[in-house]
Design a protein around this motif. Sequence first.
Motif, PDB file in Angstrom:
ATOM      1  N   ALA A  99      56.457  45.600  45.790  1.00  0.00           N
ATOM      2  CA  ALA A  99      56.260  44.380  45.217  1.00  0.00           C
ATOM      3  C   ALA A  99      56.705  44.140  44.055  1.00  0.00           C
ATOM      4  O   ALA A  99      56.832  44.814  43.013  1.00  0.00           O
ATOM      5  CB  ALA A  99      54.652  43.899  45.283  1.00  0.00           C
ATOM      6  N   GLN A 134      45.859  39.736  53.808  1.00  0.00           N
ATOM      7  CA  GLN A 134      47.203  40.677  53.521  1.00  0.00           C
ATOM      8  C   GLN A 134      47.255  41.549  54.381  1.00  0.00           C
ATOM      9  O   GLN A 134      48.356  42.557  54.526  1.00  0.00           O
ATOM     10  CB  GLN A 134      46.820  41.402  51.867  1.00  0.00           C
ATOM     11  CG  GLN A 134      46.605  40.496  51.046  1.00  0.00           C
ATOM     12  CD  GLN A 134      46.290  41.138  49.551  1.00  0.00           C
ATOM     13  OE1 GLN A 134      46.806  42.516  49.478  1.00  0.00           O
ATOM     14  NE2 GLN A 134      45.874  40.550  48.823  1.00  0.00           N
ATOM     15  N   ARG A 174      48.103  40.358  44.866  1.00  0.00           N
ATOM     16  CA  ARG A 174      49.323  40.316  45.550  1.00  0.00           C
ATOM     17  C   ARG A 174      49.534  39.206  46.608  1.00  0.00           C
ATOM     18  O   ARG A 174      48.663  38.744  47.109  1.00  0.00           O
ATOM     19  CB  ARG A 174      49.024  41.568  46.623  1.00  0.00           C
ATOM     20  CG  ARG A 174      50.337  42.124  47.406  1.00  0.00           C
ATOM     21  CD  ARG A 174      50.177  43.387  48.180  1.00  0.00           C
ATOM     22  NE  ARG A 174      51.379  43.607  48.974  1.00  0.00           N
ATOM     23  CZ  ARG A 174      52.341  44.673  48.343  1.00  0.00           C
ATOM     24  NH1 ARG A 174      52.107  45.318  47.243  1.00  0.00           N
ATOM     25  NH2 ARG A 174      53.269  44.996  49.009  1.00  0.00           N
ATOM     26  N   ASP A 195      57.547  40.453  48.927  1.00  0.00           N
ATOM     27  CA  ASP A 195      56.170  40.848  48.392  1.00  0.00           C
ATOM     28  C   ASP A 195      56.051  40.792  46.846  1.00  0.00           C
ATOM     29  O   ASP A 195      57.065  41.384  46.106  1.00  0.00           O
ATOM     30  CB  ASP A 195      55.752  42.227  48.858  1.00  0.00           C
ATOM     31  CG  ASP A 195      55.858  42.339  50.395  1.00  0.00           C
ATOM     32  OD1 ASP A 195      54.827  42.412  50.898  1.00  0.00           O
ATOM     33  OD2 ASP A 195      57.028  42.475  51.087  1.00  0.00           O
ATOM     34  N   THR A 197      53.538  40.812  43.066  1.00  0.00           N
ATOM     35  CA  THR A 197      52.095  40.710  42.579  1.00  0.00           C
ATOM     36  C   THR A 197      52.338  40.037  41.458  1.00  0.00           C
ATOM     37  O   THR A 197      53.112  39.827  40.544  1.00  0.00           O
ATOM     38  CB  THR A 197      51.706  42.232  42.338  1.00  0.00           C
ATOM     39  OG1 THR A 197      52.749  42.791  41.582  1.00  0.00           O
ATOM     40  CG2 THR A 197      51.444  42.945  43.530  1.00  0.00           C
TER      41      THR A 197
END
Length: 198
Positions: A99, A134, A174, A195, A197
Amino acid sequence: MKRARKLRLAGVAVGALSLTVVTSVPLAYGHGYTTAPISRAKHCANGTVHNCGQIQWEPQSTEGPKGFPSAGPPDGKLCSAGLSQFAELDGQRGGAWPATQLSSGQSYTFRWHLTAPHSTTDFKYYITKQGWNQNAPLTRSALELTPFLTVPMNGGRPANDVSHPGTLPTRSGRHMILAVWTIADTANAFYQCSDVTF
């Protein structure tokens, strides 16, 4: 007689060679992938993520029907653009996808690399809702269906490397960003999942 046969054989050989050349040249349709934040497809191509299947050789090919969110690939298959050969992109891998670290509400420049630019309607960026699941493949219900960034192109052809400055939504934890590049003169768009964060 011999000469006529030789000429016929030469004609057949030239015709076969022409057919081979014509059928082996790819059509110049648009293809591309996101590099910032880096997409799942590009992680696979870079070898950062393994067991990716066919996408590792063609990260630019996640092409599906345009018209998202009212049309486009089915829910659960957004990252693969609905293409079974790229199904590995849809699995969440228990949160193991790398991520990109982002700062909530800050300025950010989104980037694409286009291996074959094409006449473009627009680029749009969507993000998951706070509290999204998620562990499940990405669906429309997990996303804010109003893009947080839209870059209109009005049929223009972008450069091979494209930058889109924008402002990140307010988020924590996330998330996933779905980038959609809509082609103006075909029925398709390109879908890239990243992805991130916060």
